[in-house]
Structure formats: structure tokens, C-alpha cells
Design a protein around this motif. Structure first.
Motif, PDB file in Angstrom:
ATOM      1  N   VAL A 139       6.223   6.880  -2.094  1.00 21.52           N
ATOM      2  CA  VAL A 139       6.183   5.474  -1.698  1.00 21.52           C
ATOM      3  C   VAL A 139       5.860   5.400  -0.206  1.00 21.52           C
ATOM      4  O   VAL A 139       6.452   6.123   0.608  1.00 21.52           O
ATOM      5  N   GLY A 193       6.655   0.407   1.666  1.00 18.27           N
ATOM      6  CA  GLY A 193       6.855   0.074   0.264  1.00 18.27           C
ATOM      7  C   GLY A 193       8.324  -0.229  -0.065  1.00 18.27           C
ATOM      8  O   GLY A 193       9.242   0.095   0.699  1.00 18.27           O
ATOM      9  N   THR A 199      10.342   0.212  -6.829  1.00 21.95           N
ATOM     10  CA  THR A 199       9.635   1.326  -7.467  1.00 21.95           C
ATOM     11  C   THR A 199      10.565   2.155  -8.339  1.00 21.95           C
ATOM     12  O   THR A 199      10.169   2.642  -9.409  1.00 21.95           O
TER      13      THR A 199
END
Length: 490
Positions: free
Chosen positions: A415, A419, A424
């Protein structure tokens, strides 16, 4: 020698000696209620003859000299102590007034001489008990039936006890009895002897006098009581002491501790049986799968009984994460049977670490059938599907298997810095990872999600290259075919 000196050395005259001799044979005057000691000189089926000194000889009912099994407890020549109950027509003695000989006159004699009497507890009534002594009815207050508080009156009904008559009224129609005064007198006599016997490690007989939420109090004799704590009642966990003992039970206990300052006595029941942990090393091993019973649930995990006295802990970290707080408790109801895997075993500290295995899994079914199967190997290079357990500033923890959790460092998540890591890798969500390395013993496992992405990208690049090479080869093949076809036409 002077006459006076001669007179002083002369023996007493015959008249004085004769009077002393006659006096020595005069019968002793006894009174009712008096305690006497004598020697048994003869035994018949009905009475024993007792020599009480001088010209006196007394009788005592043979029934008073037998034990509870009906066996004669004395022999000719034995010395006994007894109480004079009657002087009319001869001297009559008694150890106690048996209920079979309890006439009103004998009861009156027992009351005056403070002799104990035998009675059978017929039934519990308001405030006490109705007791039958021969054909007579008597009353024993509940406070006088025992030396300890009676929580359950029914335990005394039907019992034959020895009582003392406290009150004799209305020509014997109103009798008030007490068993407690006799017990307390016996306890005082035994107290010193009992105290000497109460030392750590001693095994003693006792009687349960009361049961409370945290254990049971046991009378060891002499008015001395000790406590069997609920934790010392059995090797298996005891939640209700009443399920183990009841008031009135005769038990054998082991003395664990005696506090010098307070005099408190700690007793144990389970110590008289074998400790199951002594042979646990022969039974259990890490990696073993077997069935157990859930006993209780705590905030930090669930306890599972493998056998009476052997419990293990399935720590909260051994349950797969779901993303919901304490949702792991939903399927761990106390009393249910579960399949577990032993993750750690420390017999010296009496600790077993467990993981509860999903009942529907092949591993659980194989454990029930007696077979054992292993899960996916967690070794460097392996690709494993795990479940996100939690987030930390330095990475993401992933649950791989019961008792096996690995860490994806920030740099291995794949990531970008800006991010959203939580989006995620949502807690409870599945994620495929690659094992980078495993420390000896499996305590620390380092994972990578980036390695999975890189492998996928490499695979896609290789596939693309292969496709491109195939297209070129195909295009060259087509051109050659066209040239050959043109040359044929010319």
C-alpha cells in the motif's frame, strides 16, 4: 526404762483393734447420682456384677456394656465407672439409661442423677424434634440437637442419640432434652487430644457441619472445626459444594495448613486422591487433537476440561478474528463438547494452551475418529490465506491458524504511503500472504502481501511476453505462406 516409755511402745489393746476391723467391713453408704468405680467380677446374660469395695457389690444392665454391634465391650476383671441410679434392694449402676429400660421411674432417676438417656428422633416439629424414649415422648429444641447449627433438620430424623434430661415435669409427661450438652462435654475432654493430632499432612476423620458457597466446615472433634475450600474439594472444578458433601456426612480430610495466629485450619478432600497432573506428560503433547468440555468463559479466553482435574485455556488470540468485538464468545457455551488442538504444554506449571477447532472441519472430524491431519505448513516461501486480526502503526497482524499469527510490516503491505491501510485490509477479511521467514519455535512469523502482488505482476508479464512472441511467430508464418502462394501463381 520408764513406765511411761514402756506404755508408749506397747501395741494398741485388743478392743481398739477389733473396732477398727469391724469398721473396715461396714458397708459404704451410696447415694443416687453418685459416680463410683468398680471391678467386674461376674457376667450373666442379663447383668454384670461389680465390686465397688468393702462388702458392697452392685449390678449393671448387660445391655449397657455392649457396643453398637451388640458385642460385649468388657471382660471380667475390667474396671469401669458408672453412676448409682438406685439403692433400693441393692445397688444398681448405669453408664446410660437405654431407651429399652426407660420407665417413668427410671427417667426420674436419670434426671436426678444427670444420667444420659437414649432416644430416637421421631420427627421434626416446630422449634425442634419429637424424641421417643421407650414409651415416653420428649422434646429436644433445635438448638440442643447438635453442637453446630442445623441447617437441614431432616438429617436427624430416624437417628438414635444419647440425650440429657434438662427438665422433668408433669410426672414425666413433659420432658425437655439436650444432646448438645453431652457433645460439648465430650468435645472438651477430646479437645487437647485432637489439637495434638491436627498438624499439616495429617489425615483425619470428621463430620460436615455446614456447607457454604465457598466450601464446607468439618468438625474434627473436640469442638474444633476446619474449612475445606471449594478449590480443595476435587481435582475437577467444583462450582457447587453441595454436590460434593452435605451436612452430617462423615468424611476423611487432609490437614493442609494451620495458622498459628488465628488458629484457622485449612483442609482438603482432593489430596486423598491421585493428582491427574502427575501422569499428564504421558497423555498429552503439543500438536495433539482431542475432545474436551467447555467449562467457563472469561474475557481472555475459554477453559476446556480434558479430563477431571486437567483444564486448558483457549486464549482469545487463538480464535479467528471476525471484526466484531467479543464475537468469539458466541459459539463457546459452557457445558458443550469441542475439539481442541494442544498449542503449548507446561506440566510443571500445570498449564495447557489450546485452540478450539471448527467442528465442521476435516481436522475436527479426523480427531473424533482418532486420526490426525496437519494444516497448511507455515514455512518460509509458503503462500497462505489468513484473516486480518488487527492494525498497528508498524503493520498488519494476520491470523494464520489457531495460535499462529503473523505480521505484515508496513513495507510489505504493498500500500502506498498515502493509501488507506484499514480499507485495504479490513479486520476479519481474508488475505493471501507469502511467508517471508519464521523464527525457531514459530513465535514470530513475517509475512508479505507485496510479494504476492509482485509474483502476480511477474506472472502477468511472463504471460504477456509469451503472447507477444506467439503473435510475432504467427505473423511471420502468415507472410511466408503468402509468398509461397504468389510464387506458385507465377
Amino acid at each position: 526404762m520408764a513406765a511411761d516409755e514402756t506404755r508408749d511402745l506397747a501395741p494398741p489393746d485388743e478392743e481398739d483393734f477389733a473396732s477398727l476391723l469391724d469398721a473396715s467391713f461396714e458397708p459404704t453408704v451410696y447415694r443416687e447420682g453418685q459416680t463410683v468405680e468398680g471391678r467386674i467380677v461376674a457376667l450373666t446374660h442379663e447383668v454384670a456384677f461389680v465390686d465397688v469395695g468393702g462388702k458392697g457389690e452392685a449390678t449393671i444392665d448387660i445391655e449397657e456394656l455392649v457396643d453398637p454391634d451388640g458385642k460385649l465391650d468388657v471382660e471380667i476383671g475390667d474396671f469401669i465407672q458408672a453412676v448409682v441410679v438406685s439403692t433400693a434392694g441393692g445397688l444398681t449402676l448405669s453408664h446410660k439409661l437405654a431407651r429399652g429400660t426407660a420407665t417413668r421411674q427410671r427417667l426420674l432417676e436419670a434426671f436426678r442423677a444427670e444420667l444420659p438417656v437414649e432416644g430416637r428422633v421421631e420427627r421434626a416439629v416446630a422449634g425442634g424434634f419429637e424424641v421417643r424414649i421407650g414409651t415416653q415422648r420428649a422434646f429436644c429444641p433445635i438448638s440442643q440437637i447438635d453442637s453446630a447449627f442445623t441447617a437441614d433438620p431432616s438429617i436427624h430424623v430416624g437417628q438414635v442419640y444419647t440425650f440429657k434430661i434438662l427438665e422433668y415435669k408433669e410426672d414425666g409427661r413433659n420432658l425437655i432434652l439436650s444432646r448438645r450438652v453431652l457433645l460439648e462435654a465430650e468435645e472438651l475432654e477430646r479437645a487437647d487430644e485432637v489439637r495434638r493430632a491436627i498438624v499439616p499432612g495429617a489425615v483425619l476423620d470428621g463430620r460436615v457441619v455446614s456447607v457454604v458457597a465457598y466450601g464446607a466446615f468439618v468438625d474434627l472433634g473436640g469442638g474444633i472445626q476446619g474449612l475445606v475450600h471449594v478449590s480443595e474439594m476435587g481435582w475437577s472444578r467444583v462450582s457447587d459444594p453441595n454436590a460434593v458433601v452435605r451436612p452430617g456426612d462423615q468424611v476423611q480430610v487432609k490437614v493442609l495448613r494451620v495458622e498459628d495466629e488465628t488458629g484457622k485450619i485449612s483442609l482438603g478432600l482432593k489430596q486423598l486422591g491421585a493428582d491427574p497432573w502427575q501422569s499428564a506428560s504421558d497423555t498429552y503433547a503439543v500438536g495433539q487433537m482431542l475432545e474436551g468440555r467447555l467449562t467457563r468463559v472469561a474475557d481472555f479466553g475459554a477453559f476446556v476440561e480434558l479430563e477431571p482435574g486437567i483444564e486448558g485455556l483457549a486464549h482469545v488470540s487463538s480464535f479467528p478474528p471476525t471484526g466484531k468485538r467479543e464475537s468469539w464468545k458466541e459459539n463457546v457455551a459452557p457445558g458443550t463438547k469441542v475439539v481442541v488442538e494442544i498449542l503449548s504444554f507446561d506440566p510443571d506449571r500445570k498449564r495447557i494452551g489450546l485452540a478450539i477447532v471448527d467442528e465442521s472441519s476435516a481436522r475436527a472430524r479426523s480427531a473424533k475418529s482418532g486420526a490426525e491431519t496437519g494444516g497448511d505448513p507455515i514455512v518460509a516461501g509458503a503462500r497462505i490465506v489468513g484473516r486480518v486480526e488487527r492494525h498497528e502503526p508498524y503493520g498488519v497482524f494476520v491470523f494464520l491458524a489457531p495460535g499462529r499469527t503473523g505480521l505484515i510490516p508496513i513495507g510489505e503491505t504493498g500500500v502506498e504511503r498515502e493509501g488507506d491501510l484499514r480499507k485495504t485490509f479490513p479486520v476479519g477479511g481474508e488475505v493471501e500472504v507469502q511467508v517471508l521467514d519464521v523464527e525457531p519455535g514459530g513465535r514470530r512469523i513475517r509475512l508479505s502481501r507485496k510479494a504476492i502482488h509482485e509474483a502476480e505482476e511477474k506472472r502477468e508479464a511472463q504471460a504477456y511476453t509469451q503472447r507477444q512472441q506467439g503473435d510475432v511467430a504467427e505473423s511471420f508464418g502468415t507472410l511466408a505462406d503468402k509468398l509461397r502462394a504468389a510464387m506458385k501463381r507465377t
